[in-house]
Design a protein around this motif. Sequence first.
Motif, PDB file in Angstrom:
ATOM      1  N   ASP A   1       6.362  -3.533  -1.803  1.00 50.43           N
ATOM      2  CA  ASP A   1       5.000  -4.012  -2.020  1.00 50.43           C
ATOM      3  C   ASP A   1       4.312  -3.149  -3.073  1.00 50.43           C
ATOM      4  OD1 ASP A   1       5.219  -6.035  -0.139  1.00 50.43           O
ATOM      5  OD2 ASP A   1       4.573  -4.731   1.504  1.00 50.43           O
TER       6      ASP A   1
ATOM      7  N   TYR B   1       4.721  -7.786  -5.352  1.00 46.92           N
ATOM      8  CA  TYR B   1       5.894  -6.974  -5.062  1.00 46.92           C
ATOM      9  C   TYR B   1       6.721  -6.754  -6.328  1.00 46.92           C
ATOM     10  CZ  TYR B   1       8.534 -11.362  -5.227  1.00 46.92           C
ATOM     11  OH  TYR B   1       9.090 -12.545  -5.631  1.00 46.92           O
TER      12      TYR B   1
ATOM     13  N   GLN C   1       4.652   4.770  -7.499  1.00 41.59           N
ATOM     14  CA  GLN C   1       5.692   4.391  -6.547  1.00 41.59           C
ATOM     15  C   GLN C   1       7.064   4.581  -7.194  1.00 41.59           C
ATOM     16  OE1 GLN C   1       3.169   0.525  -5.598  1.00 41.59           O
ATOM     17  NE2 GLN C   1       4.862   0.678  -4.131  1.00 41.59           N
TER      18      GLN C   1
ATOM     19  N   GLU D   1       3.312   2.308 -11.765  1.00 43.34           N
ATOM     20  CA  GLU D   1       1.947   2.267 -11.240  1.00 43.34           C
ATOM     21  C   GLU D   1       1.204   1.094 -11.870  1.00 43.34           C
ATOM     22  OE1 GLU D   1      -2.102   5.062 -10.869  1.00 43.34           O
ATOM     23  OE2 GLU D   1      -0.415   5.675 -12.171  1.00 43.34           O
TER      24      GLU D   1
ATOM     25  N   ARG E   1       1.387  -1.205  -4.467  1.00 40.81           N
ATOM     26  CA  ARG E   1       0.166  -0.549  -4.011  1.00 40.81           C
ATOM     27  C   ARG E   1      -0.585  -0.072  -5.255  1.00 40.81           C
ATOM     28  NH1 ARG E   1       4.120   1.519  -0.546  1.00 40.81           N
ATOM     29  NH2 ARG E   1       4.086   3.589  -1.509  1.00 40.81           N
ATOM     30  N   TYR E   2      -1.675  -0.723  -5.540  1.00 40.52           N
ATOM     31  CA  TYR E   2      -2.383  -0.491  -6.796  1.00 40.52           C
ATOM     32  C   TYR E   2      -2.959   0.926  -6.880  1.00 40.52           C
ATOM     33  CZ  TYR E   2      -1.854  -5.472  -7.556  1.00 40.52           C
ATOM     34  OH  TYR E   2      -1.312  -6.710  -7.745  1.00 40.52           O
TER      35      TYR E   2
ATOM     36  N   THR F   1       2.767 -10.613  -9.204  1.00 37.97           N
ATOM     37  CA  THR F   1       1.439 -10.176  -8.781  1.00 37.97           C
ATOM     38  C   THR F   1       0.486 -11.361  -8.755  1.00 37.97           C
ATOM     39  OG1 THR F   1       0.618  -9.697 -11.009  1.00 37.97           O
ATOM     40  CG2 THR F   1       1.794  -7.931  -9.890  1.00 37.97           C
TER      41      THR F   1
ATOM     42  N   LYS G   1      -1.457   3.638  -7.481  1.00 35.54           N
ATOM     43  CA  LYS G   1      -0.629   4.629  -6.795  1.00 35.54           C
ATOM     44  C   LYS G   1       0.764   4.625  -7.418  1.00 35.54           C
ATOM     45  CE  LYS G   1       1.161   5.888  -2.212  1.00 35.54           C
ATOM     46  NZ  LYS G   1       0.653   7.267  -2.265  1.00 35.54           N
TER      47      LYS G   1
END
Length: 301
Positions: A251, A131, A258, A298, A253-254, A161, A256
Amino acid sequence: MYQISNEKFGLFVTELRKKKNLTQKDLAEKLYVSDKTVSKWERGVCLPDVSVYKELCSILGISLNEFLAGEDIAQENIIQKSETNIIEVIRDNINKQKCLKVMKCILVFIFICVVSVIGFTIYRLKKPQNYISPVAKDSIEMQTAELLAGSDGVFVYKFITTDKYKKLKLHIYRYESGKLSDQDKVKMGFEDSGSPKSGEIVMVPDFDNYVIKLIISGDGNKLSTEIPILENVEDREYYGRAATEIQNIADIRYNKQQPLIAFLYDDETMSVPALDDLINSQTEFISNNDYVYYVAFEFCK
């Protein structure tokens, strides 16, 4: 909180106080504390409260960075020391968060004491958690970072992570009157070294110099750069500025992009939406401000 050792700090304050020809009582009166409190600082018994940092530095004639380092700093090393102090202040907060989580888990384990619930708790403890979240504005670490950063404030995010990844990217989008005019990215690669399990992303807007300072660090890795803002804009010194950022834990999100933060600039009335609203209705909110610098993160596997 991150700080020099009590003993080193005490010697440093004692030396500076004597150079100013001040007694412990003189210094105490200026700070509205007791001379016993000053005596405790100088003997290395304890450290001052963060609320007196600024005034103490002013009286002793030192910068906050020198205060935190416990020594005089050469002019050419001030910027580097400032960045290091900000990172260390925030990193100490991360360590405290980890300790707090461990203590909570132990208390839960003892209290429940039922086999099925213990099994569920152990599963939760071992389950990977990845996160990113903003550092609390009212934390001592954040208050100190804001003192170090300057008048335009600072935006700090910590990430945790458990998965390995190859790169951490920050995507920067520049909008002018609602239209995308430029985009860029900053990245740290970890193909030749292990990816950091924890770290910080620090954004320091510096309106006087028309840049946003960016620092990414983690497990000994560090990247420092600047994002130019309002380039070639007439009368830019009169522009209003604001920012909108993530408010809660997100959270990771690998692979991707954000949302992280958006910096807004306008020479008239500003519109400052929540970051989610800005992303979900980009055209409407971005067009309401002359210039928008949107930053997304990312983690790439």
